[in-house]
Scaffold this active site. Structure first.
Site, mmCIF file in Angstrom:
data_model
loop_
_atom_site.group_PDB
_atom_site.id
_atom_site.type_symbol
_atom_site.label_atom_id
_atom_site.label_comp_id
_atom_site.label_asym_id
_atom_site.label_seq_id
_atom_site.Cartn_x
_atom_site.Cartn_y
_atom_site.Cartn_z
ATOM 1 N N ASP A 248 6.464 0.166 6.798
ATOM 2 C CA ASP A 248 5.021 -0.080 6.647
ATOM 3 C C ASP A 248 4.412 0.905 5.658
ATOM 4 O O ASP A 248 3.854 1.916 6.039
ATOM 5 C CB ASP A 248 4.335 0.040 8.015
ATOM 6 C CG ASP A 248 2.861 -0.323 7.963
ATOM 7 O OD1 ASP A 248 2.437 -0.998 7.003
ATOM 8 O OD2 ASP A 248 2.122 0.084 8.876
ATOM 9 N N ASP B 294 -0.026 4.329 1.164
ATOM 10 C CA ASP B 294 -0.267 5.281 2.248
ATOM 11 C C ASP B 294 0.490 4.912 3.508
ATOM 12 O O ASP B 294 0.941 3.764 3.685
ATOM 13 C CB ASP B 294 -1.763 5.396 2.535
ATOM 14 C CG ASP B 294 -2.366 4.066 2.976
ATOM 15 O OD1 ASP B 294 -2.135 3.046 2.295
ATOM 16 O OD2 ASP B 294 -3.068 4.026 4.012
ATOM 17 N N HIS C 201 0.839 -1.205 0.000
ATOM 18 C CA HIS C 201 0.000 0.000 0.000
ATOM 19 C C HIS C 201 0.869 1.248 0.000
ATOM 20 O O HIS C 201 1.965 1.276 0.556
ATOM 21 C CB HIS C 201 -0.982 0.004 1.177
ATOM 22 C CG HIS C 201 -0.368 -0.074 2.538
ATOM 23 N ND1 HIS C 201 0.063 1.040 3.236
ATOM 24 C CD2 HIS C 201 -0.113 -1.134 3.351
ATOM 25 C CE1 HIS C 201 0.544 0.662 4.420
ATOM 26 N NE2 HIS C 201 0.459 -0.646 4.517
ATOM 27 N N ASP D 181 1.252 -10.269 0.311
ATOM 28 C CA ASP D 181 1.081 -8.897 0.779
ATOM 29 C C ASP D 181 1.971 -8.683 1.999
ATOM 30 O O ASP D 181 2.643 -9.615 2.457
ATOM 31 C CB ASP D 181 -0.397 -8.652 1.123
ATOM 32 C CG ASP D 181 -0.721 -7.178 1.363
ATOM 33 O OD1 ASP D 181 0.099 -6.312 0.999
ATOM 34 O OD2 ASP D 181 -1.801 -6.887 1.920
ATOM 35 N N HIS E 46 4.400 2.582 13.161
ATOM 36 C CA HIS E 46 3.251 3.363 13.642
ATOM 37 C C HIS E 46 3.606 4.314 14.785
ATOM 38 O O HIS E 46 2.721 4.813 15.476
ATOM 39 C CB HIS E 46 2.090 2.451 14.088
ATOM 40 C CG HIS E 46 1.343 1.847 12.952
ATOM 41 N ND1 HIS E 46 0.016 1.493 13.038
ATOM 42 C CD2 HIS E 46 1.727 1.526 11.692
ATOM 43 C CE1 HIS E 46 -0.387 0.970 11.889
ATOM 44 N NE2 HIS E 46 0.647 0.979 11.051
ATOM 45 N N GLU F 170 -4.897 1.735 3.109
ATOM 46 C CA GLU F 170 -4.874 0.576 4.000
ATOM 47 C C GLU F 170 -4.915 0.981 5.459
ATOM 48 O O GLU F 170 -5.533 0.305 6.290
ATOM 49 C CB GLU F 170 -3.615 -0.265 3.724
ATOM 50 C CG GLU F 170 -3.640 -1.658 4.369
ATOM 51 C CD GLU F 170 -3.102 -1.683 5.798
ATOM 52 O OE1 GLU F 170 -3.325 -2.685 6.495
ATOM 53 O OE2 GLU F 170 -2.468 -0.683 6.215
ATOM 54 N N GLU F 171 -4.269 2.097 5.767
ATOM 55 C CA GLU F 171 -4.187 2.525 7.162
ATOM 56 C C GLU F 171 -5.508 3.103 7.681
ATOM 57 O O GLU F 171 -5.618 3.406 8.871
ATOM 58 C CB GLU F 171 -3.061 3.557 7.337
ATOM 59 C CG GLU F 171 -1.669 3.053 6.961
ATOM 60 C CD GLU F 171 -1.151 1.941 7.866
ATOM 61 O OE1 GLU F 171 -1.872 1.550 8.804
ATOM 62 O OE2 GLU F 171 -0.023 1.467 7.622
#
Length: 571
Positions: A204, A171, A169, A267, A540, A238-239
Site C-alpha cells: 500500500d 506516502d 501514492h 489506481d 496498515h 493519500e493516507e
C-alpha cells in the site's frame, strides 16, 4: 363350444363386475393421472425456467476474450521474456527494497509544505525514483505539482486520443514505535526472504508505483512509442486525505484535458479472490460514501463527590450504545457492483450458494418489505462481505472531562460512516438525529442537528466533520471496445481464461475521489495476484509484506495494459 364358453367371461358378467367397482377407486385413478400430468408440465416449465435463468445470468456477466497487444518486434518479445526471468526477479526485489527503505510517512497533523519538516522525506523518495528509472526521467515530462506531486507525461503521437492515466501514492501509513518489535523483519528494511518483500508500503502501495515505473522503463528500452498519451499521477498524502497531493494533481489534469478528458484511470484498489470454486478479478468500479459526524453533549458540571445518576459520559455512552444497537440494514441496490459479482458467481461458479442463486432472479430494490432477503443472505458470509452493501457506523474517537474530581461538562464523540451505494449521507444524518432526539427526550436536552447553531447548556449538537458523496459508478459494458473490456481482456491475458472478471466495490476511499471530473471510467484495481497468497496481509499494521510473484505479475499486467490501451479504438 361349451368348453370355450366356460373359459371366456360372459359379456353380462363383465358389465356386472364394472358396475360393482367402487367410485372412490376411479376417482383415485383420475387424480393420479392428473398429478402425473401436472408434474410433467411443472418439470418441463421448471427446467425451461432454470435454463432461462442460467442464460440470463450468463448475459449479465459476459466474459471477454484474453486481449494481447498486436505490437510486435524482437525488442518487445525480449522485454516480455525478461519480465518472467530470474534476473528481473532479482532486479525488481532490489528496486522495491530501495523504495521501502525510504520511510515516506504521512500524518494527519502535518503542517504546511515548506514549514513542516516531515514533508521533506518526499524529496528523498523523488530522488530515488530519478536515480532508479533514468529512461523515464529522460523521456517523459515530469512536473512537480504542489512541490511533491509527481506528474509524468509520455506524449503520444495522436493527440486526438484521450490519455490513459495510471495512479499510485508515494506516502505510507506511519509505523507506531511501540509495534516495531512485533515485526518479523524491520518495517523499513525491505527484507526479502525468497518469497516475500517485507516492509511498510510494500502492498500500500509502493508495489503499484514501482510496478508502473518498471513497466514504462522497460517499454522505453524496447523502443515502444505510444500513440495514446500516458500519464502517471503520483500523490503524496493519500493516507491523510489527499488534499495536498491528489486534489492538486487532479485539478491540473482537468484544467489541461477538460471534463471527461481522459480515457480511463487505474489506481490502487481491489484485487483477485478465489470464491465459490472460481477466481474473480474485482476491479473497483465504485466507492462507498463517507461521513464523519461529531456529536457534542453538554451537561451540568459539579463536584464528582455528588454525581447525578448519569453524568455526561454516562449519557454519551448510552447514545453510543443506541447507535451500535440500531445498525443499518444490508441492502443491495441495483447499481451496487456486488450484485454484479453475485450474478457472475451464479452464472459461472460451481460452488455458488443455491439459496442466493434462488433469490437472485426475483431480487428487486423495490420491495414491500424493509428486509432485503438477498442482501441478508449474502451478509451471512461475514462482515467483510456485509459492508460492501451496508452502511457502517463506527464510533472511533471519544473525549470528555478534564479532572478526576470534576463532572464532565462537555463530551465529544466522532462517528465514522461509510455509506452504502444507493443511500446517501443525508440518510445517515436523519437516522442520527432521530436517535439523538430520542435520548434528548429522556434527559430533557435540546438537539441542534446539522444546523450550525452554537452549543448550549444541556444540549446535544450534531455536526458534519467530513463528508463525501458516493462515487459515480463506472460503466462495465463489454459491448464493443470499452475501457472495462480492455482491462478485463488484459487480466485474462495475464492469468488465463479461467479467471473471471466481475465488478468490485471499495469500502474505503482512494485518491480517485478527486478525479471524478476527469473521466467516467475509474478503476481501483491491484493487478498483481498470487493465488497462494490472496488478501492484504499486514496492510496498515504489523508485518506488511508483498508476494514477489504477485508483484511480477503486476508489472507484466501494466506492460500489456499500456499497449492494449494504446491500440484500443474506444467507442
Amino acid at each position: 363350444m361349451h368348453e370355450k364358453g366356460e373359459l371366456l367371461p360372459h359379456p353380462q358378467t363383465a358389465v356386472s363386475s364394472s358396475r360393482a367397482r367402487p367410485l372412490w377407486a376411479s376417482l383415485v385413478q383420475v387424480a393420479a393421472i392428473c398429478i402425473l400430468i401436472k408434474l410433467l408440465i411443472f418439470d418441463t416449465f421448471a427446467a425451461s425456467r432454470m435454463r432461462h435463468n442460467e442464460l440470463e445470468s450468463l448475459a449479465q456477466c459476459p466474459q471477454v476474450e484474453p486481449l494481447f497487444p498486436s505490437q510486435e518486434g524482437p525488442a518487445l518479445f525480449k522485454m516480455d521474456s525478461y519480465i518472467t526471468s530470474p534476473k528481473f526477479l532479482n532486479d525488481t526485489v532490489s528496486r522495491m527494497a530501495g523504495a521501502i527503505q525510504i520511510p515516506s510517512e504521512s500524518y494527519d497533523d502535518l503542517g504546511p509544505i515548506g514549514e513542516d519538516k516531515r514533508w521533506e522525506v518526499m524529496f528523498d523518495f523523488a530522488a530515488y525514483l530519478e536515480k532508479t528509472f533514468p529512461l523515464i526521467h529522460s523521456t517523459l515530462k515530469l512536473e512537480k505539482v504542489n512541490t511533491h506531486g509527481l506528474l509524468y507525461t509520455w506524449q503520444g503521437s495522436n493527440e486526438s486520443l484521450r490519455p490513459t492515466v495510471l495512479m499510485a501514492h508515494q506516502d505510507v501509513v506511519p509505523v507506531a514505535q511501540s509495534t516495531i518489535s512485533q515485526w518479523t523483519h524491520p518495517p523499513y528494511s525491505g527484507f526479502f526472504d525468497g518469497r516475500y518483500i517485507w516492509g511498510r508500503g510494500s502492498t500500500d502501495c509502493k508495489n503499484n508505483l514501482i510496478g508502473i515505473l518498471e513497466a514504462v522503463e522497460l517499454l522505453i528500452d524496447a523502443n515502444f512509442a505510444p500513440e495514446r498519451t500516458l500519464i502517471l499521477s503520483f500523490g503524496f498524502d493519500e493516507e491523510c486525505s489527499g488534499t495536498q497531493g491528489a486534489d492538486h494533481l487532479a485539478k491540473a489534469l482537468v484544467s489541461r484535458y477538460g471534463k471527461d478528458g481522459a480515457a480511463l484511470i487505474v489506481d490502487e484498489g481491489a484485487g483477485t479472490i478465489t470464491k465459490w470454486g472460481s477466481s474473480f478479478a474485482l476491479p473497483g468500479v465504485a466507492e462507498k460514501g463517507y461521513i464523519d459526524v461529531e456529536i457534542i453533549l453538554r451537561t451540568p458540571g459539579g463536584h464528582s463527590s455528588i454525581p447525578p445518576v448519569h453524568n455526561g459520559i454516562g449519557v454519551m455512552s448510552e447514545l453510543v450504545t443506541m447507535i451500535e444497537a440500531n445498525p443499518y440494514e444490508p441492502h443491495l441496490y441495483s447499481d451496487n457492483p456486488f450484485l454484479g459479482l453475485l450474478q457472475c458467481g451464479a452464472a459461472h461458479s460451481p460452488e455458488f450458494p443455491s439459496k442466493i442463486k434462488k433469490l437472485l432472479p426475483s431480487h428487486s430494490q423495490h420491495t414491500c418489505s424493509k428486509k432485503d432477503k438477498l442482501a441478508l443472505e449474502a451478509a451471512k458470509d461475514g462482515d467483510d462481505i456485509k459492508y460492501l452493501f451496508t452502511t457502517s457506523a463506527a464510533p472511533d474517537v471519544i473525549s470528555g472531562g478534564v479532572k478526576s474530581n470534576a463532572l464532565p461538562e462537555r463530551v465529544r464523540v466522532l462517528v465514522n460512516h461509510r455509506v452504502n451505494v444507493g443511500e446517501s449521507p443525508s440518510y445517515v444524518k436523519q437516522k442520527l438525529t432521530g436517535l439523538a432526539e430520542q435520548l434528548a427526550g429522556k434527559y430533557n436536552l435540546t438537539v441542534h442537528a446539522f444546523n450550525d447553531e452554537p452549543e448550549t447548556p444541556r444540549s446535544i449538537t450534531l455536526n458534519t466533520a467530513h463528508i463525501l458523496e458516493i462515487a459515480p459508478v463506472t460503466p462495465t459494458s463489454v459491448d464493443g471496445v470499452t475501457p472495462y473490456a480492455v482491462l478485463s481482456g488484459t487480466s485474462r491475458a495475464v492469468y488465463g481464461e479461467n479467471l473471471l472478471v466481475a465488478p468490485g466495490i471499495m469500502t474505503g476511499n482512494t485518491d480517485t475521489r478527486f478525479y471524478w471530473d476527469l473521466t467516467k471510467h475509474i478503476f481501483r484495481y491491484a493487478p498483481g495476484w498470487d493465488p497462494e497468497d490472496e488478501g492484504l496481509e499486514g496492510i496498515h499494521t504489523v508485518d506488511e509484506r508483498l508476494s514477489i510473484s504477485s508483484h511480477i505479475k503486476g508489472v507484466q499486467w501494466y506492460s500489456i495494459f499500456i499497449r492494449n490501451m494504446d491500440q484500443a479504438k474506444l467507442e
